[in-house]
Design an enzyme around this catalytic site. Structure first.
Site, PDB file in Angstrom:
ATOM      1  N   ASP A 101       0.837  -1.191   0.000  1.00  0.00           N
ATOM      2  CA  ASP A 101       0.000   0.000   0.000  1.00  0.00           C
ATOM      3  C   ASP A 101       0.887   1.263   0.000  1.00  0.00           C
ATOM      4  O   ASP A 101       1.771   1.387  -0.829  1.00  0.00           O
ATOM      5  CB  ASP A 101      -0.968  -0.066   1.197  1.00  0.00           C
ATOM      6  CG  ASP A 101      -2.021   1.021   1.207  1.00  0.00           C
ATOM      7  OD1 ASP A 101      -3.031   0.873   0.500  1.00  0.00           O
ATOM      8  OD2 ASP A 101      -1.842   2.019   1.925  1.00  0.00           O
ATOM      9  N   TYR A 228      -1.286  11.511   1.770  1.00  0.00           N
ATOM     10  CA  TYR A 228      -2.108  11.838   0.601  1.00  0.00           C
ATOM     11  C   TYR A 228      -2.075  13.346   0.328  1.00  0.00           C
ATOM     12  O   TYR A 228      -2.056  13.775  -0.826  1.00  0.00           O
ATOM     13  CB  TYR A 228      -3.563  11.409   0.844  1.00  0.00           C
ATOM     14  CG  TYR A 228      -3.732   9.924   1.009  1.00  0.00           C
ATOM     15  CD1 TYR A 228      -3.915   9.093  -0.108  1.00  0.00           C
ATOM     16  CD2 TYR A 228      -3.725   9.337   2.266  1.00  0.00           C
ATOM     17  CE1 TYR A 228      -4.075   7.732   0.038  1.00  0.00           C
ATOM     18  CE2 TYR A 228      -3.885   7.972   2.427  1.00  0.00           C
ATOM     19  CZ  TYR A 228      -4.054   7.170   1.304  1.00  0.00           C
ATOM     20  OH  TYR A 228      -4.204   5.806   1.443  1.00  0.00           O
ATOM     21  N   HIS A 294      -7.207  -6.561  -0.784  1.00  0.00           N
ATOM     22  CA  HIS A 294      -6.079  -5.624  -0.695  1.00  0.00           C
ATOM     23  C   HIS A 294      -5.022  -6.021   0.344  1.00  0.00           C
ATOM     24  O   HIS A 294      -3.831  -5.905   0.102  1.00  0.00           O
ATOM     25  CB  HIS A 294      -6.636  -4.237  -0.366  1.00  0.00           C
ATOM     26  CG  HIS A 294      -5.615  -3.138  -0.335  1.00  0.00           C
ATOM     27  ND1 HIS A 294      -4.862  -2.783  -1.434  1.00  0.00           N
ATOM     28  CD2 HIS A 294      -5.222  -2.307   0.668  1.00  0.00           C
ATOM     29  CE1 HIS A 294      -4.058  -1.775  -1.114  1.00  0.00           C
ATOM     30  NE2 HIS A 294      -4.248  -1.472   0.154  1.00  0.00           N
TER      31      HIS A 294
END
Length: 315
Positions: A101, A228, A294
């Protein structure tokens, strides 16, 4: 979990919490969002038994590691700088790298900036995406996927309040157990799609969830969200690496239902030659785990461990 040692290391101006187990060549494990060193609990034990020194930090902003307040403190340069100092503190010249990730994104930049420090890289979930000189990340994602795309929504300074409304445990449970293929969107109403009747899968216990949520209750989500929020700044700062390729041996493993892998255009890139062009030493047989989502290092720990070990064992 027995025998896992915990300590704090001063790296790059912050105190970083590190969990480790075993003796031998170092395997460095990097977690993603919204996770902790704990995501690698199965790997730490397994690789210690295989004769490695397995090391998993809480990345900056997470768990028991310091969380600088400024968004600008979460660029690729900051986080890779933390890892360079961490590797030096371990007393080794280079490591085997395993990352998932957001950890995988940072892993690519560690390989790009300091290939001398990485013997081989096993990347889970997020393939390398080269910097596009004319496409700033967040405006580009907004144009492609809309304002509700999760990376765009995470730019909102009110996101922490939205998470707080539902509570850490409910939000973490939803994110960790979600099996909906991508691209993930967070609508304004009930953005995380939380329902009261959802059950935990066999690979995530209530104790596991309690550990995650207790740490996020203490630290909050701002550190993780700042990765982010710093994406556009990282893009600006990495202009000098436009067109650079990753010159490290790489194995890529992904779940068939992974939200990144199932985002439009990604399978074509991974299997159509683009990925191999950008990562020339990528092992040809990309592993796609059937029926997995995931968080494969937790959902399919043993299978993931086998793929990691088979690859790093070659070096």
């Amino acid at each position: 979990m027995e025998g896992i040692e915990h300590r704090s290391v001063n790296v790059n101006g912050i105190n970083m919490h590190v969990a480790e187990k075993g003796q031998g060549p170092v395997v460095l494990f990097l977690h993603g969002f919204p996770e902790l060193w704990y995501t690698w609990r199965h790997q730490l034990v397994a690789f210690a038994e295989l004769g490695y020194r397995a090391v998993a930090p809480d990345l900056r902003g997470y768990g028991d590691t310091d969380a600088p307040g400024e968004v600008a403190s979460y660029t690729y340069f900051h986080v890779v700088g933390d890892l360079v100092a961490l590797i030096e503190s371990l007393g080794v010249e280079s490591v085997f790298l395993v990352a998932h990730d957001w950890g995988a994104m940072i892993g690519w930049y560690l390989c790009l900036f300091r290939p001398d420090l990485v013997k081989a890289y096993v990347c889970l979930s997020v393939p390398f995406r080269p910097r596009h000189p004319k496409m700033k990340p967040i405006p580009t994602m907004r144009a492609f996927f809309g304002d509700d795309y999760y990376m765009c929504r995470f730019q909102d300074p009110g996101m922490e309040d939205e998470i707080a409304k539902y509570g850490s445990e409910a939000v973490l449970k939803k994110i960790l157990t979600d099996r909906k293929p991508g691209p993930p969107c967070l609508p304004k109403e009930n953005p995380f799609g939380i329902s009261s009747d959802s059950k935990l899968p066999s690979w995530l216990s209530q104790d596991d969830l309690n550990y995650y949520s207790s740490k996020f209750d203490q630290k909050g989500f701002t550190g993780g969200l700042n990765y982010y929020r710093a994406l556009d700044l990282s893009w600006e700062l990495t202009a000098a690496w436009t067109g650079a390729t990753v010159k490290v041996p790489v194995k890529f493993v992904v779940g068939e239902l992974d939200l990144v892998y199932t985002t439009p255009g990604m399978k074509e890139y991974v299997h159509g030659g683009g990925f191999k062009k950008d990562v020339p030493m990528l092992e040809e047989d990309v592993v796609v785990m059937e029926g997995a989502a995931h968080f494969i290092n937790q959902e399919r720990a043993q299978e993931t461990n086998s793929h990691i070990h088979d690859f790093i064992n070659k070096f």
